[in-house]
Design a protein around this motif. Structure first.
Motif, mmCIF file in Angstrom:
data_model
loop_
_atom_site.group_PDB
_atom_site.id
_atom_site.type_symbol
_atom_site.label_atom_id
_atom_site.label_comp_id
_atom_site.label_asym_id
_atom_site.label_seq_id
_atom_site.Cartn_x
_atom_site.Cartn_y
_atom_site.Cartn_z
ATOM 1 N N LEU A 310 -4.858 -6.828 17.432
ATOM 2 C CA LEU A 310 -5.093 -8.055 18.193
ATOM 3 C C LEU A 310 -5.716 -9.135 17.325
ATOM 4 C CD1 LEU A 310 -6.494 -6.489 21.496
ATOM 5 C CD2 LEU A 310 -4.130 -7.145 20.968
ATOM 6 N N VAL A 311 -6.697 -8.746 16.506
ATOM 7 C CA VAL A 311 -7.382 -9.685 15.609
ATOM 8 C C VAL A 311 -7.561 -9.004 14.266
ATOM 9 C CG1 VAL A 311 -9.444 -11.078 15.203
ATOM 10 C CG2 VAL A 311 -8.633 -10.710 17.548
ATOM 11 N N SER A 312 -7.206 -9.723 13.183
ATOM 12 C CA SER A 312 -7.389 -9.149 11.849
ATOM 13 C C SER A 312 -7.830 -10.238 10.890
ATOM 14 C CB SER A 312 -6.081 -8.523 11.353
ATOM 15 O OG SER A 312 -5.087 -9.510 11.196
ATOM 16 N N PRO A 313 -8.550 -9.849 9.829
ATOM 17 C CA PRO A 313 -8.966 -10.825 8.820
ATOM 18 C C PRO A 313 -7.767 -11.240 7.974
ATOM 19 C CG PRO A 313 -9.535 -8.612 8.120
ATOM 20 C CD PRO A 313 -8.992 -8.486 9.506
ATOM 21 N N PRO A 314 -7.894 -12.354 7.228
ATOM 22 C CA PRO A 314 -6.780 -12.777 6.362
ATOM 23 C C PRO A 314 -6.393 -11.714 5.344
ATOM 24 C CG PRO A 314 -8.444 -14.511 6.539
ATOM 25 C CD PRO A 314 -9.014 -13.289 7.172
ATOM 26 N N ARG A 315 -7.396 -10.983 4.859
ATOM 27 C CA ARG A 315 -7.116 -9.930 3.880
ATOM 28 C C ARG A 315 -7.907 -8.681 4.248
ATOM 29 N NH1 ARG A 315 -7.955 -11.972 -2.141
ATOM 30 N NH2 ARG A 315 -7.049 -9.915 -2.478
ATOM 31 N N LEU A 316 -7.311 -7.520 4.002
ATOM 32 C CA LEU A 316 -8.019 -6.271 4.234
ATOM 33 C C LEU A 316 -9.134 -6.109 3.212
ATOM 34 C CD1 LEU A 316 -4.993 -3.891 4.868
ATOM 35 C CD2 LEU A 316 -6.734 -4.495 6.548
ATOM 36 N N HIS A 317 -10.333 -5.788 3.690
ATOM 37 C CA HIS A 317 -11.448 -5.622 2.753
ATOM 38 C C HIS A 317 -11.578 -4.187 2.273
ATOM 39 C CE1 HIS A 317 -14.013 -3.493 5.649
ATOM 40 N NE2 HIS A 317 -13.608 -4.345 6.560
ATOM 41 N N GLU A 318 -10.851 -3.260 2.902
ATOM 42 C CA GLU A 318 -10.958 -1.854 2.524
ATOM 43 C C GLU A 318 -10.133 -1.584 1.272
ATOM 44 O OE1 GLU A 318 -11.897 2.375 3.207
ATOM 45 O OE2 GLU A 318 -12.758 0.478 3.883
ATOM 46 N N ALA A 319 -10.772 -1.138 0.204
ATOM 47 C CA ALA A 319 -10.046 -0.812 -1.026
ATOM 48 C C ALA A 319 -9.106 0.358 -0.767
ATOM 49 C CB ALA A 319 -11.035 -0.460 -2.137
ATOM 50 N N GLY A 320 -7.901 0.253 -1.314
ATOM 51 C CA GLY A 320 -6.948 1.347 -1.162
ATOM 52 C C GLY A 320 -6.178 1.316 0.136
ATOM 53 N N ALA A 321 -6.304 0.239 0.934
ATOM 54 C CA ALA A 321 -5.532 0.097 2.170
ATOM 55 C C ALA A 321 -4.573 -1.081 2.029
ATOM 56 C CB ALA A 321 -6.451 -0.106 3.363
ATOM 57 N N ARG A 322 -3.347 -0.901 2.545
ATOM 58 C CA ARG A 322 -2.330 -1.949 2.420
ATOM 59 C C ARG A 322 -1.414 -1.935 3.628
ATOM 60 N NH1 ARG A 322 0.762 -0.760 -2.981
ATOM 61 N NH2 ARG A 322 2.388 -1.718 -1.700
ATOM 62 N N TRP A 323 -0.831 -3.108 3.889
ATOM 63 C CA TRP A 323 0.213 -3.200 4.905
ATOM 64 C C TRP A 323 1.564 -2.908 4.259
ATOM 65 C CZ3 TRP A 323 -1.341 -3.217 9.707
ATOM 66 C CH2 TRP A 323 -2.569 -3.814 10.056
ATOM 67 N N PHE A 324 2.355 -2.073 4.916
ATOM 68 C CA PHE A 324 3.692 -1.715 4.430
ATOM 69 C C PHE A 324 4.713 -2.014 5.528
ATOM 70 C CE2 PHE A 324 1.101 0.790 1.643
ATOM 71 C CZ PHE A 324 1.852 1.083 0.505
ATOM 72 N N SER A 325 5.842 -2.580 5.129
ATOM 73 C CA SER A 325 6.952 -2.615 6.074
ATOM 74 C C SER A 325 7.426 -1.185 6.276
ATOM 75 C CB SER A 325 8.093 -3.473 5.525
ATOM 76 O OG SER A 325 8.708 -2.827 4.416
ATOM 77 N N PRO A 326 8.104 -0.877 7.394
ATOM 78 C CA PRO A 326 8.593 0.497 7.586
ATOM 79 C C PRO A 326 9.473 0.977 6.437
ATOM 80 C CG PRO A 326 8.753 -0.725 9.635
ATOM 81 C CD PRO A 326 8.356 -1.713 8.572
ATOM 82 N N GLU A 327 10.299 0.078 5.890
ATOM 83 C CA GLU A 327 11.184 0.458 4.786
ATOM 84 C C GLU A 327 10.376 0.754 3.520
ATOM 85 O OE1 GLU A 327 13.119 -1.803 7.867
ATOM 86 O OE2 GLU A 327 11.458 -2.359 6.535
ATOM 87 N N ALA A 328 9.378 -0.094 3.250
ATOM 88 C CA ALA A 328 8.551 0.117 2.058
ATOM 89 C C ALA A 328 7.721 1.388 2.182
ATOM 90 C CB ALA A 328 7.641 -1.086 1.830
ATOM 91 N N ALA A 329 7.275 1.690 3.399
ATOM 92 C CA ALA A 329 6.490 2.913 3.596
ATOM 93 C C ALA A 329 7.324 4.147 3.272
ATOM 94 C CB ALA A 329 5.988 2.980 5.040
ATOM 95 N N LEU A 330 8.593 4.149 3.665
ATOM 96 C CA LEU A 330 9.452 5.297 3.390
ATOM 97 C C LEU A 330 9.794 5.416 1.919
ATOM 98 C CD1 LEU A 330 11.831 5.119 6.481
ATOM 99 C CD2 LEU A 330 10.166 6.909 5.974
ATOM 100 N N ARG A 331 9.696 4.318 1.179
ATOM 101 C CA ARG A 331 9.955 4.372 -0.275
ATOM 102 C C ARG A 331 8.709 4.782 -1.053
ATOM 103 N NH1 ARG A 331 12.677 -0.573 0.759
ATOM 104 N NH2 ARG A 331 10.892 -1.725 -0.094
#
Length: 344
Positions: A310-331
């Protein structure tokens, strides 16, 4: 004793496997196959092996690759410590041995992920070194043929098998690649754990297990223990772009270094964990059906918990966490149960 190796060599020439893609005198390709074949069947390994060679045709290209690329190609093959050791060993071959795999089994055994039997197999296949191997197939063949009681994983029994294996080596170094392959092939195709094809075995005339009718008793099995049960909730957190939040696991332990879903102890902790760790406000959706993934030492029940951001910061502050598209996640390098979940 000499007749043992002669019989295996004659059998291998006619009935053994001769079309495996790693049956070449190239220590890099032999080493790669031996690591992949640890606790994994040939039919499963072949497509992974071929993809690895296409992407990493030499030990230098493997050593220079990011670990994430190695883990991504390994994803689905299991026992992921092998892939981390593979990458570390490639770097060691370059830095310590000038890019050339040593011939001595003792030096090969110093490479990460290479034990005594694997080192012997690499030396025998690549350089014709006269040295015994003792993988699971060979342990079974020797325990049955010699009628050796006791679980082969026990040190005393294993030492007896090593001594026996060393006493049965062929005289000529030129025979070592075929002899080593013959032992593996006999255990994989004839002297199998269940329903061994004794009448097709070149060792049937003096095999103690066959003569005594004890094929299904030898080798002695390890006493079974109850498999521990564990549970976890995996968060399927999706943002407004339909991307999925993955985090990289620690370099050691289960799925070490792979990208996976964030985990929480229960759905009751899910929303608070998302705020505390990722500064995300999420809305939970109905949980998906549980599924079980079985490891060597425990069973893991996974509850997939979808959540919309619902609400998220402009950038993730957690090291080692990333957003992946479903296709990128499977790769990416992800655990096999997560791959099955995302594919569904």
């Amino acid at each position: 004793m000499t007749s043992f190796s002669n019989r295996l060599l004659a059998w291998q020439a006619t009935h053994g496997r001769h079309d495996l893609p790693w049956q070449v005198a190239d220590p890099y390709r032999v080493w790669l196959s031996e690591i992949m074949l640890q606790q994994t069947q040939v039919t499963t390994v072949i497509p992974y092996y071929q993809r690895f060679l296409e992407r990493f045709p030499s030990v230098a290209t493997l050593a220079a690759a990011p670990l994430d690329d190695v883990l991504a190609l390994w994803s689905g093959l299991g026992y992921y410590s092998r892939s981390r050791n593979l990458h570390a060993a490639a770097i060691m071959v370059l830095e310590r041995f000038g890019g050339v795999f040593p011939q001595e089994p003792a030096l090969l055994a110093e490479l990460p992920g290479v034990g005594r039997s694997t080192a012997a197999a690499i030396a025998a296949f690549s350089y014709g070194v006269c040295t015994p191997i003792l993988d699971g197939n060979v342990k079974r063949v020797l325990a049955r043929w010699a009628g050796i009681e006791g679980f082969p994983g026990e040190k005393a029994i294993e030492n007896r098998l090593w001594q026996l294996a060393a006493s049965l080596l062929p005289a000529a170094a030129a025979d070592m690649p075929a002899y080593t392959q013959a032992q593996m092939d006999l255990g994989a195709t004839v002297c199998t754990p269940k329903k061994p094809a004794c009448l097709a075995c070149p060792l049937q005339d003096d095999c103690a297990a066959r003569l005594l009718g004890r094929q299904h008793e030898l080798p002695t099995r390890k006493a079974k223990k109850a498999i521990p049960e564990r549970n976890t909730v995996m968060m399927l957190i999706r943002n407004n772009n339909g991307e999925l939040l993955l985090e990289q696991r620690p370099p050691t332990g289960i799925w070490g270094g792979l990208w996976s879903l964030p985990e929480v102890a229960s759905t009751l902790d899910a929303e608070e964990t998302c705020r505390a760790r990722f500064d995300l406000t999420v809305q939970l959706e109905p949980a998906l059906p549980d599924f079980v993934h079985v490891f060597t030492h425990f069973r893991l029940t996974i509850t997939p918990q979808p959540a919309a951001v619902l609400v998220s910061p402009p950038r993730l502050h957690e090291a080692g966490a990333r957003w992946f598209s479903p296709e990128a996640a499977l790769r990416a390098g992800i655990p096999s149960p997560l791959r099955k979940l995302l594919t569904r």
